[in-house]
Design an enzyme around this catalytic site. Structure first.
Site, PDB file in Angstrom:
ATOM      1  N   ASP A  22       0.802  -1.135  -0.157  1.00 41.48           N
ATOM      2  CA  ASP A  22      -0.025  -0.111  -0.194  1.00 41.48           C
ATOM      3  C   ASP A  22       0.946   1.373  -0.007  1.00 41.48           C
ATOM      4  O   ASP A  22       1.986   1.397   0.650  1.00 41.48           O
ATOM      5  CB  ASP A  22      -0.825  -0.003   1.206  1.00 41.48           C
ATOM      6  CG  ASP A  22      -2.168   0.722   1.193  1.00 41.48           C
ATOM      7  OD1 ASP A  22      -2.325   1.273   0.108  1.00 41.48           O
ATOM      8  OD2 ASP A  22      -2.893   1.203   2.219  1.00 41.48           O
ATOM      9  N   HIS A  39       2.209   3.455  -8.959  1.00 41.07           N
ATOM     10  CA  HIS A  39       2.323   1.893  -9.096  1.00 41.07           C
ATOM     11  C   HIS A  39       3.318   1.393  -9.949  1.00 41.07           C
ATOM     12  O   HIS A  39       3.936   0.259  -9.849  1.00 41.07           O
ATOM     13  CB  HIS A  39       0.787   1.738  -9.921  1.00 41.07           C
ATOM     14  CG  HIS A  39      -0.339   1.986  -9.255  1.00 41.07           C
ATOM     15  ND1 HIS A  39      -0.506   1.607  -7.982  1.00 41.07           N
ATOM     16  CD2 HIS A  39      -1.453   2.605  -9.488  1.00 41.07           C
ATOM     17  CE1 HIS A  39      -1.559   2.055  -7.514  1.00 41.07           C
ATOM     18  NE2 HIS A  39      -2.037   2.700  -8.425  1.00 41.07           N
ATOM     19  N   LEU A 133      11.397 -20.339  -4.805  1.00 40.22           N
ATOM     20  CA  LEU A 133      10.166 -19.558  -4.181  1.00 40.22           C
ATOM     21  C   LEU A 133       8.848 -19.532  -5.207  1.00 40.22           C
ATOM     22  O   LEU A 133       8.832 -19.780  -6.222  1.00 40.22           O
ATOM     23  CB  LEU A 133      10.580 -18.000  -4.165  1.00 40.22           C
ATOM     24  CG  LEU A 133       9.452 -16.956  -3.747  1.00 40.22           C
ATOM     25  CD1 LEU A 133       9.419 -17.009  -2.057  1.00 40.22           C
ATOM     26  CD2 LEU A 133       9.885 -15.627  -4.033  1.00 40.22           C
ATOM     27  N   ARG A 187       2.140  -5.067   5.941  1.00 37.65           N
ATOM     28  CA  ARG A 187       1.297  -4.100   5.285  1.00 37.65           C
ATOM     29  C   ARG A 187       2.106  -2.645   5.269  1.00 37.65           C
ATOM     30  O   ARG A 187       2.434  -2.188   6.317  1.00 37.65           O
ATOM     31  CB  ARG A 187      -0.502  -3.518   5.757  1.00 37.65           C
ATOM     32  CG  ARG A 187      -0.748  -2.706   4.931  1.00 37.65           C
ATOM     33  CD  ARG A 187      -2.196  -2.420   5.442  1.00 37.65           C
ATOM     34  NE  ARG A 187      -3.030  -1.658   4.495  1.00 37.65           N
ATOM     35  CZ  ARG A 187      -4.282  -1.776   4.114  1.00 37.65           C
ATOM     36  NH1 ARG A 187      -4.892  -2.589   4.656  1.00 37.65           N
ATOM     37  NH2 ARG A 187      -4.698  -0.853   3.089  1.00 37.65           N
ATOM     38  N   ILE A 194      -6.702  -5.455   7.515  1.00 43.54           N
ATOM     39  CA  ILE A 194      -6.213  -6.574   6.505  1.00 43.54           C
ATOM     40  C   ILE A 194      -7.116  -6.482   5.199  1.00 43.54           C
ATOM     41  O   ILE A 194      -6.844  -7.176   4.319  1.00 43.54           O
ATOM     42  CB  ILE A 194      -6.759  -7.864   7.478  1.00 43.54           C
ATOM     43  CG1 ILE A 194      -5.838  -8.040   8.571  1.00 43.54           C
ATOM     44  CG2 ILE A 194      -6.722  -8.899   6.331  1.00 43.54           C
ATOM     45  CD1 ILE A 194      -6.016  -9.410   9.198  1.00 43.54           C
TER      46      ILE A 194
HETATM   47  C1  FPP Z   1      -1.880   0.306  -3.231  1.00 42.25           C
HETATM   48  O1  FPP Z   1      -1.595   1.492  -3.307  1.00 42.25           O
HETATM   49  C2  FPP Z   1      -1.370  -0.614  -4.277  1.00 42.25           C
HETATM   50  C3  FPP Z   1      -2.340  -1.203  -5.277  1.00 42.25           C
HETATM   51  C4  FPP Z   1      -3.662  -1.161  -5.475  1.00 42.25           C
HETATM   52  C5  FPP Z   1      -1.541  -1.749  -6.386  1.00 42.25           C
HETATM   53  C6  FPP Z   1      -0.362  -2.626  -6.175  1.00 42.25           C
HETATM   54  C7  FPP Z   1       0.518  -2.803  -7.250  1.00 42.25           C
HETATM   55  C8  FPP Z   1       1.731  -2.836  -7.703  1.00 42.25           C
HETATM   56  C9  FPP Z   1       2.826  -2.722  -6.733  1.00 42.25           C
HETATM   57  C10 FPP Z   1       2.469  -2.667  -8.959  1.00 42.25           C
HETATM   58  C11 FPP Z   1       1.712  -3.791  -9.833  1.00 42.25           C
HETATM   59  C12 FPP Z   1       1.529  -5.303  -9.320  1.00 42.25           C
HETATM   60  C13 FPP Z   1       2.138  -6.273 -10.510  1.00 42.25           C
HETATM   61  C14 FPP Z   1       1.931  -7.538  -9.887  1.00 42.25           C
HETATM   62  C15 FPP Z   1       2.623  -6.149 -11.783  1.00 42.25           C
HETATM   63  P1  FPP Z   1      -2.750   2.450  -3.352  1.00 42.25           P
HETATM   64  O2  FPP Z   1      -2.947   2.954  -4.873  1.00 42.25           O
HETATM   65  O3  FPP Z   1      -3.792   2.201  -2.562  1.00 42.25           O
HETATM   66  O4  FPP Z   1      -1.749   3.652  -2.568  1.00 42.25           O
HETATM   67  P2  FPP Z   1      -2.574   4.970  -1.516  1.00 42.25           P
HETATM   68  O5  FPP Z   1      -3.126   4.235  -0.476  1.00 42.25           O
HETATM   69  O6  FPP Z   1      -1.210   5.724  -1.496  1.00 42.25           O
HETATM   70  O7  FPP Z   1      -3.512   5.703  -2.470  1.00 42.25           O
END
Ligand code: FPP
Length: 247
Positions: A22, A39, A133, A187, A194
């Site tokens: 996150d 991202h 892994l 997290r 969770i």
């Molecule tokens: C949460 O951060 C993250 C996600 C919803 C996406 C996680 C994706 C990646 C790490 C990259 C892509 C993954 C793969 C498998 C290629 P958020 O957007 O909720 O952040 P915020 O809480 O700051 O808004």
């Protein structure tokens, strides 16, 4: 792991680590950039984490890449996440394979484009015989969905086999079947929830929350989480004395 530490001081390495990655959006916003930039940066942290886990001999790493609820995000952001998933599978497949890593995607993939579904299948097949892994990517995943689909499968099997449903274990029908439950849940991004991740499987996991935003998460941050895990006494319902006496 820590070359400078004596053997007795080496931390206990968890078998299975589960991570909610996150903080990508906030990381990008802080730099005046679009959330999607975060991202993209997050993929780098994921790569480093996968490689560190593989080096440490961790058996399973499960990451929450896209929740069932993430479809409610702006269409553009969803599109970027889907493209990133596809691009990462394309660019990293060979590297995963070379590093003896096995990929498994958990979640309801029926909502993904046909192209993405085929790519997932292809990389899962390519890496299926690997013995290092196990990387489980939770995509369009929800813990409640997982329990629901497991219950349905279990019921169906009991009808087909003509035996009572109590003959079966629900865990054998979960999308994580055959893997040990996570020992350590991490997290990033400061929230202490969770969020419908592995609801059944996290029953006895040690929980670790850090304010570090996912794109800043690196080997050192993972080491801190593992060090914290090492200091916990896992009792699984027993008393501390029982655990110490090895009852
Ligand atoms: C949460 O951060 C993250 C996600 C919803 C996406 C996680 C994706 C990646 C790490 C990259 C892509 C993954 C793969 C498998 C290629 P958020 O957007 O909720 O952040 P915020 O809480 O700051 O808004």
């Amino acid at each position: 792991m820590y070359d400078s530490l004596k053997k007795s001081e080496q931390p206990t390495i968890p078998k299975h680590i589960a991570i909610i990655m996150d903080g990508n959006g906030r990381w990008a916003k802080r730099q005046g950039k679009l959330r999607t930039f975060g991202h993209k940066a997050g993929v780098g942290s994921l790569r480093e984490t996968i490689e560190t886990c593989a080096t440490y001999g961790i058996e399973v790493l499960t990451v929450f890449a896209f929740s069932s609820e993430n479809w409610h995000r702006p269409t553009k952001e969803v599109d970027v996440l889907m493209s990133l998933f596809m691009a990462t599978l394309k660019s990293q497949a060979k590297r995963l394979h070379k590093n003896n890593i096995r990929l498994r995607v958990i979640g309801d993939r029926s909502k993904f484009s046909n192209n993405l579904q085929s790519k997932i299948k292809e990389v899962e097949f390519l890496t299926s015989e690997n013995t290092g892994l196990l990387l489980m990517i939770a995509a369009n995943y929800g813990g409640q969905w997982d329990m629901q689909q497991a219950a349905e499968k279990m019921l169906k099997k009991s009808v087909i086999d003509g035996v009572s449903v109590s003959e079966f274990e629900l865990r054998d029908f979960l999308s994580t079947a055959g893997t040990p439950d996570p020992d350590l849940f991490i997290r990033t991004g400061g929230e202490k929830r969770i969020s419908n991740f592995l609801l059944w499987q996290l029953a006895y996991s040690e929980l670790y929350f850090t304010d570090t935003l996912w794109p800043d998460f690196n080997k050192e941050a993972l080491d801190l989480a593992i060090m914290s895990f090492s200091t916990r006494q896992r009792r699984f319902g027993q008393t501390g004395e029982q655990v110490n006496e090895g009852v």
